[in-house]
Design an enzyme around this catalytic site. Structure first.
Site, mmCIF file in Angstrom:
data_model
loop_
_atom_site.group_PDB
_atom_site.id
_atom_site.type_symbol
_atom_site.label_atom_id
_atom_site.label_comp_id
_atom_site.label_asym_id
_atom_site.label_seq_id
_atom_site.Cartn_x
_atom_site.Cartn_y
_atom_site.Cartn_z
ATOM 1 N N LYS A 135 0.880 -1.186 0.000
ATOM 2 C CA LYS A 135 0.000 0.000 0.000
ATOM 3 C C LYS A 135 0.905 1.220 0.000
ATOM 4 C CE LYS A 135 -4.467 0.533 0.942
ATOM 5 N NZ LYS A 135 -5.449 -0.384 0.465
HETATM 6 N N1 GLU Z 1 -7.334 -0.306 -2.687
HETATM 7 C C1 GLU Z 1 -8.109 -1.487 -2.810
HETATM 8 C C2 GLU Z 1 -8.165 -2.257 -1.503
HETATM 9 O O1 GLU Z 1 -7.992 -1.717 -0.453
HETATM 10 C C3 GLU Z 1 -7.738 -2.361 -3.995
HETATM 11 C C4 GLU Z 1 -6.318 -2.747 -4.129
HETATM 12 C C5 GLU Z 1 -6.003 -3.398 -5.460
HETATM 13 O O2 GLU Z 1 -6.887 -3.546 -6.290
HETATM 14 O O3 GLU Z 1 -4.837 -3.724 -5.639
HETATM 15 O O4 GLU Z 1 -8.442 -3.419 -1.486
#
Ligand code: GLU
Length: 416
Positions: A106
């Protein structure tokens, strides 16, 4: 008492609590408490008025034993390295619950995107892509949208990366517009999975969906898509909200008539509803299902005693603090955790990544069908843990995730 738990502390406490239910080596657990790497970068931005400002960006890579790091990029003033680490841990578990060949990552930039012009957002995104280019890649780490970023952000990011690498590389990010290799159905996918698990939970508890009323906090991409699907499937959506407040109609809102926050900010309050409420009041409504789909830490030790919902389905990442979660468990209120409920987003990201590798586009109905299949598979795996070992839904999801990760770690071993 004020319960303001940080994301990282919440993630660590959840892990420490969950390992009690899993047969996992303590050395593996120790490794999982730490991220593999956290990259911090400075991003100089030329503002439209000619002045220069420097922003801080991060990419936390938690674990990649099962495949490339995967997870969103967040543009929000409160983004910190610690928050990214906590969120990247949740991505590791989320990908493992879904049995996707990904680990957890992230990142983000500490910036309020609403204070930037479109051109400034584009320049910031391109420079951020360049600053973290060395640590990402379609086989190393694949970013995606998160709070404050969208398909256009991903398009700029993909273009910047591709220009520098000298080849068009759609697989570097997911959540792109379909015109450049994005998957149909990706944007609505987290909301769709929230709706699917809510439907399954209603069935599990032997309720009738036609008799079930639901309050949804947050009418952005996750909340609006979840609310509209549940509405279509017969549930009564009695309250929804955006940052400015909530609207409430005990007879049910027409969710297609409420404009989403992304469509036009502030328009939730533009709907002609019999009552308006604050966001705090929405959380305390006497409803069957509460879906917190806005931000983290909204159900806390401070307000949990006033939460009357019979079931909580986490649309946002980390909406329930550890302390509040413990109290809900003691009261016997089931909480379907974020790492299962909103996992449709990363699951369709996986479909997108496959489509990019194969240079082949799936039609929307195939995306819907395969998402339904994957969500039911994950739901059934978690449900088996809940039923067989009398666990909470969160502990059940952690048990599924941690045993898969533990097994992968054991098989690969520690090098050198
Ligand atoms: N930001 C999204 C989550 O928290 C998706 C992450 C992604 O698709 O890689 O799951």
């Amino acid at each position: 008492m004020t319960d303001t738990e940080s994301t990282l502390s919440n993630a660590r406490r959840q892990l420490e609590h969950a390992v009690a239910n899993v047969d996992i080596d303590s050395g593996v657990v120790e490794r999982l408490k730490h991220p593999t790497r956290v990259q911090q970068v400075s991003i100089p931005l030329r503002r439209d008025d000619g002045t220069l400002e420097v922003f801080t960006g991060y990419r936390a890579q938690h674990d990649d034993v099962r495949g490339p790091y995967k997870g969103g990029l967040r543009y929000h003033p409160e983004v910190t390295a610690e928050e990214c680490i906590g969120l990247s841990m949740w991505m590791t578990w989320k990908c493992a619950v879904m049995d996707l060949p990904f680990g957890g990552g992230k990142g983000g930039v500490a910036v309020d995107p609403k204070t930037l012009s479109e051109q400034e957002r584009e320049r910031l995104t391109r420079r951020f892509a360049e600053e973290i280019r060395d640590v990402i890649g379609p086989k190393q780490d694949v970013p995606a949208p998160d709070m404050g970023t969208d398909p256009q952000t991903m398009a700029w990011f993909m273009d910047a990366y591709s220009m520098q690498e000298g080849e068009t590389t759609p697989g570097i990010v997911t959540g792109k517009p379909p015109s450049i290799g994005g998957s149909h159905g990706r944007e609505e996918a987290p909301g769709r999975s929230v709706a699917i698990v809510t439907r399954e939970a209603i069935d599990y508890y032997d309720w009738d969906i036609e008799e079930t009323n639901v309050a949804v906090q947050g009418f952005g991409s996750v909340g609006a898509n979840a609310a509209r699907l549940l509405d279509e499937w017969g549930a009564k959506i009695v309250a929804v909200s955006d940052v400015d407040g909530a609207i409430y109609d005990p007879d049910g809102l027409d969710t297609n008539d409420v404009e989403g926050h992304d469509e036009r900010p502030g328009m939730v309050s533009g709907y002609d509803a019999p009552e308006s409420l604050t966001n705090a009041e929405l959380l305390e409504l006497d409803v069957d299902v509460l879906v917190p789909a806005a931000v983290s830490n909204v159900i806390t030790a401070d307000n949990v005693d006033d939460v009357q919902a019979k079931l909580v389905v986490e649309g946002a990442n980390g909406p329930t603090t550890f302390a509040a979660d413990t109290i809900l468990a003691e009261r016997g209120v089931p909480v379907i955790p974020d790492i299962l409920a909103n996992a449709g987003g990363v699951t369709v990201s996986y479909f997108e990544w496959l489509q990019d590798i194969n240079r082949r586009t799936w039609p929307l109905d195939r995306v819907h069908e395969e998402l339904e299949t994957e969500m039911l598979k994950a739901w059934n795996a978690v449900r088996a843990e809940v039923d067989e070992r009398d666990l909470t839904w969160r502990d059940g999801a952690y048990a599924v995730a941690l045993s898969r990760i533990g097994e992968a770690k054991e098989s690969r071993g520690l090098w050198p």
